[in-house]
Design a protein around this motif. Sequence first.
Motif, PDB file in Angstrom:
ATOM      1  N   GLY A 191       1.164  -0.709  -0.129  1.00  0.00           N
ATOM      2  CA  GLY A 191      -0.168  -0.035   0.090  1.00  0.00           C
ATOM      3  C   GLY A 191       1.234   1.621   0.076  1.00  0.00           C
ATOM      4  N   TYR A 192       1.967   1.100   0.085  1.00  0.00           N
ATOM      5  CA  TYR A 192       2.720   2.147  -0.220  1.00  0.00           C
ATOM      6  C   TYR A 192       2.984   3.082  -1.904  1.00  0.00           C
ATOM      7  N   GLN A 193       3.284   4.489  -1.336  1.00  0.00           N
ATOM      8  CA  GLN A 193       3.244   5.064  -2.928  1.00  0.00           C
ATOM      9  C   GLN A 193       4.391   4.879  -3.411  1.00  0.00           C
ATOM     10  N   VAL A 194       4.802   4.367  -4.135  1.00  0.00           N
ATOM     11  CA  VAL A 194       6.011   3.582  -4.492  1.00  0.00           C
ATOM     12  C   VAL A 194       6.889   4.269  -5.569  1.00  0.00           C
ATOM     13  N   GLY A 195       8.251   4.684  -5.410  1.00  0.00           N
ATOM     14  CA  GLY A 195       9.281   5.414  -5.908  1.00  0.00           C
ATOM     15  C   GLY A 195      10.739   4.712  -7.090  1.00  0.00           C
ATOM     16  N   CYS A 196      10.024   4.060  -8.293  1.00  0.00           N
ATOM     17  CA  CYS A 196      11.212   3.079  -8.990  1.00  0.00           C
ATOM     18  C   CYS A 196      11.956   5.069 -10.139  1.00  0.00           C
ATOM     19  N   GLY A 197      13.149   3.687 -10.516  1.00  0.00           N
ATOM     20  CA  GLY A 197      14.370   5.418 -11.591  1.00  0.00           C
ATOM     21  C   GLY A 197      14.966   4.799 -11.298  1.00  0.00           C
ATOM     22  N   PHE A 198      16.402   5.464 -12.587  1.00  0.00           N
ATOM     23  CA  PHE A 198      17.529   4.836 -12.272  1.00  0.00           C
ATOM     24  C   PHE A 198      18.286   5.807 -12.965  1.00  0.00           C
ATOM     25  N   MET A 199      19.599   5.735 -12.994  1.00  0.00           N
ATOM     26  CA  MET A 199      20.325   6.555 -14.048  1.00  0.00           C
ATOM     27  C   MET A 199      20.702   6.490 -15.265  1.00  0.00           C
ATOM     28  N   VAL A 200      21.102   7.979 -15.915  1.00  0.00           N
ATOM     29  CA  VAL A 200      20.740   7.992 -16.710  1.00  0.00           C
ATOM     30  C   VAL A 200      22.931   7.989 -17.602  1.00  0.00           C
ATOM     31  N   GLU A 201      22.603   7.008 -18.687  1.00  0.00           N
ATOM     32  CA  GLU A 201      23.567   7.195 -19.105  1.00  0.00           C
ATOM     33  C   GLU A 201      25.138   6.814 -18.215  1.00  0.00           C
ATOM     34  N   SER A 202      24.078   5.501 -17.387  1.00  0.00           N
ATOM     35  CA  SER A 202      24.885   4.390 -16.498  1.00  0.00           C
ATOM     36  C   SER A 202      25.974   3.784 -16.963  1.00  0.00           C
ATOM     37  N   PRO A 203      27.553   3.810 -17.057  1.00  0.00           N
ATOM     38  CA  PRO A 203      28.378   2.460 -18.205  1.00  0.00           C
ATOM     39  C   PRO A 203      27.264   1.935 -18.502  1.00  0.00           C
ATOM     40  N   TYR A 204      27.602   1.386 -19.647  1.00  0.00           N
ATOM     41  CA  TYR A 204      27.560  -0.250 -20.544  1.00  0.00           C
ATOM     42  C   TYR A 204      25.552   0.356 -20.948  1.00  0.00           C
ATOM     43  N   GLN A 205      24.694   1.504 -20.791  1.00  0.00           N
ATOM     44  CA  GLN A 205      23.909   1.388 -20.708  1.00  0.00           C
ATOM     45  C   GLN A 205      23.314   1.240 -22.632  1.00  0.00           C
ATOM     46  N   THR A 206      22.527   0.323 -23.179  1.00  0.00           N
ATOM     47  CA  THR A 206      21.834   1.009 -24.491  1.00  0.00           C
ATOM     48  C   THR A 206      20.256   2.004 -24.430  1.00  0.00           C
ATOM     49  N   VAL A 207      20.600   2.246 -25.342  1.00  0.00           N
ATOM     50  CA  VAL A 207      18.660   2.813 -25.970  1.00  0.00           C
ATOM     51  C   VAL A 207      17.997   1.894 -25.320  1.00  0.00           C
ATOM     52  N   ASP A 208      18.251   0.346 -25.534  1.00  0.00           N
ATOM     53  CA  ASP A 208      17.044  -0.592 -25.339  1.00  0.00           C
ATOM     54  C   ASP A 208      16.631  -0.474 -23.939  1.00  0.00           C
ATOM     55  N   ASP A 209      18.157  -0.389 -23.292  1.00  0.00           N
ATOM     56  CA  ASP A 209      17.968  -0.465 -21.848  1.00  0.00           C
ATOM     57  C   ASP A 209      16.951   0.569 -20.773  1.00  0.00           C
ATOM     58  N   LEU A 210      17.205   2.076 -22.022  1.00  0.00           N
ATOM     59  CA  LEU A 210      16.372   3.065 -21.847  1.00  0.00           C
ATOM     60  C   LEU A 210      14.903   2.587 -22.477  1.00  0.00           C
ATOM     61  N   ILE A 211      14.824   2.148 -23.307  1.00  0.00           N
ATOM     62  CA  ILE A 211      13.055   1.744 -23.537  1.00  0.00           C
ATOM     63  C   ILE A 211      12.571   0.447 -22.866  1.00  0.00           C
ATOM     64  N   ALA A 212      13.264  -0.172 -21.829  1.00  0.00           N
ATOM     65  CA  ALA A 212      13.339  -1.206 -21.060  1.00  0.00           C
ATOM     66  C   ALA A 212      12.050  -0.712 -19.893  1.00  0.00           C
ATOM     67  N   ASP A 213      13.851   0.612 -19.552  1.00  0.00           N
ATOM     68  CA  ASP A 213      13.043   1.358 -18.172  1.00  0.00           C
ATOM     69  C   ASP A 213      11.681   1.980 -18.653  1.00  0.00           C
ATOM     70  N   MET A 214      11.662   2.568 -19.720  1.00  0.00           N
ATOM     71  CA  MET A 214      10.325   3.325 -20.190  1.00  0.00           C
ATOM     72  C   MET A 214       8.681   2.138 -20.274  1.00  0.00           C
ATOM     73  N   ARG A 215       9.014   0.607 -20.936  1.00  0.00           N
ATOM     74  CA  ARG A 215       8.263  -0.128 -20.845  1.00  0.00           C
ATOM     75  C   ARG A 215       7.632  -0.148 -19.197  1.00  0.00           C
ATOM     76  N   PHE A 216       9.238  -0.881 -18.618  1.00  0.00           N
ATOM     77  CA  PHE A 216       8.421  -0.870 -16.792  1.00  0.00           C
ATOM     78  C   PHE A 216       8.147   0.444 -16.233  1.00  0.00           C
ATOM     79  N   LEU A 217       8.036   1.200 -16.423  1.00  0.00           N
ATOM     80  CA  LEU A 217       6.865   2.472 -15.826  1.00  0.00           C
ATOM     81  C   LEU A 217       5.832   1.971 -16.058  1.00  0.00           C
ATOM     82  N   ARG A 218       6.052   1.737 -17.461  1.00  0.00           N
ATOM     83  CA  ARG A 218       4.139   1.977 -17.890  1.00  0.00           C
ATOM     84  C   ARG A 218       3.425   0.479 -17.008  1.00  0.00           C
ATOM     85  N   LYS A 219       4.320  -0.479 -17.486  1.00  0.00           N
ATOM     86  CA  LYS A 219       3.915  -1.235 -16.536  1.00  0.00           C
ATOM     87  C   LYS A 219       3.708  -1.129 -15.100  1.00  0.00           C
TER      88      LYS A 219
END
Length: 343
Positions: A191-219
């Motif tokens: 029942g918490y209000q929950v916050g998640c998140g990520f770092m932008v341009e962390s080592p080895y991050q690809t555009v696919d990882d960022l797309i996965a982040d956006m999809r995860f947020l959506r879900k």
Amino acid sequence: MKELIEKLAIEHDLADNEWQQLIEGKYDRTLLYARADEIRRQNYGTDVYIRGLIEISSYCRNDCLYCGIRRSNMHAERYRLSKEQILECCKTGYRLGFRTFVMQGGEDAYFTTEYVAEIVEEIKKRYPDCAVTLSLGEREKADYQIWYDAGADRYLLRHETAGRAHYGKLHPPELSYDHRMQCLYDLKDIGYQVGCGFMVESPYQTVDDLIADMRFLRKFQPHMVGIGPFIPHHDTPFAGSSQGSLEKTLTMVALIRLTLPKALIPSTTALGTIHPRGRELGLQAGANVVMPNLSPVSVRKQYSLYDNKICTGDEAAECIECMKRRVASVGYQTAVSRGDWCG
Ligand code: 5AD
Ligand code: FES
């Protein structure tokens, strides 16, 4: 890009190639930021919510490769605040107009489940009109439940990256992507209000990882999303990696606002660290929360997750005044309220 921005604003999701264009395409970002700002105004007006951040411990049992307080950093100076010190921070914060206190720290066994529950209870007893947010890493569901029952309202646990392989490159093998995700679902379930998140341009991050982040947020549909640029810390394995850029971070802030119109999105200290007006620019790109530091000045420098962190020398009172000016300079105003999710 105008059509894609509109599509995202309406449908809150895109196809892979469309995400890719918005994330890393070469285009003028002005329209994207303006659209995000418009949506933020529709949901939250021009209010900016302030959260008092209390960094309770720089001890951490984990060894995340990017983080300055990782356990194998022998140069890190360690401290932990006492219950009395934490309550003192709340007292100062309450007088300054804070109605949310965020207790954040490394994963420190000294702060047992019972001890944290005791502190939460005391804060809620003294300040019943305030929200308490915890950000103390991964625990078992039963522990999260005890803290919730003690009165904690919200929990911040960045997922760091929704790319499984990428997660493995940022963390030692004993840390599991699945456990972290499980924690987020457990928190929401309680029942918490929950916050998640990520770092932008962390080592080895690809555009696919960022797309996965956006999809995860959506879900996952979090109430809060905290993001900031990766910034290297000199005593970590990523000391030589380059920091995340302002433009990429602002782009992701705006895309999050379009994906989750009602989200509470902080304009983070890391954003303020890579650019003198980074936090103001974050607000103009869709962010609507700031988290000034309420920790005692004597320990500020020791909570060093990355290099050159700002606001480590200022008393809470100076910091909030500075923040109010910054917020007003871009046409918003700080609100004295709990600033709950508007959904
Ligand atoms: N650069 C930017 N952000 C960092 N964090 C930890 N280390 C760094 C770094 N080097 C972020 C993580 C963590 C939050 C508390 O701080 O995303 O969840
Ligand atoms: Fe902390 Fe400016 S916000 S000194």
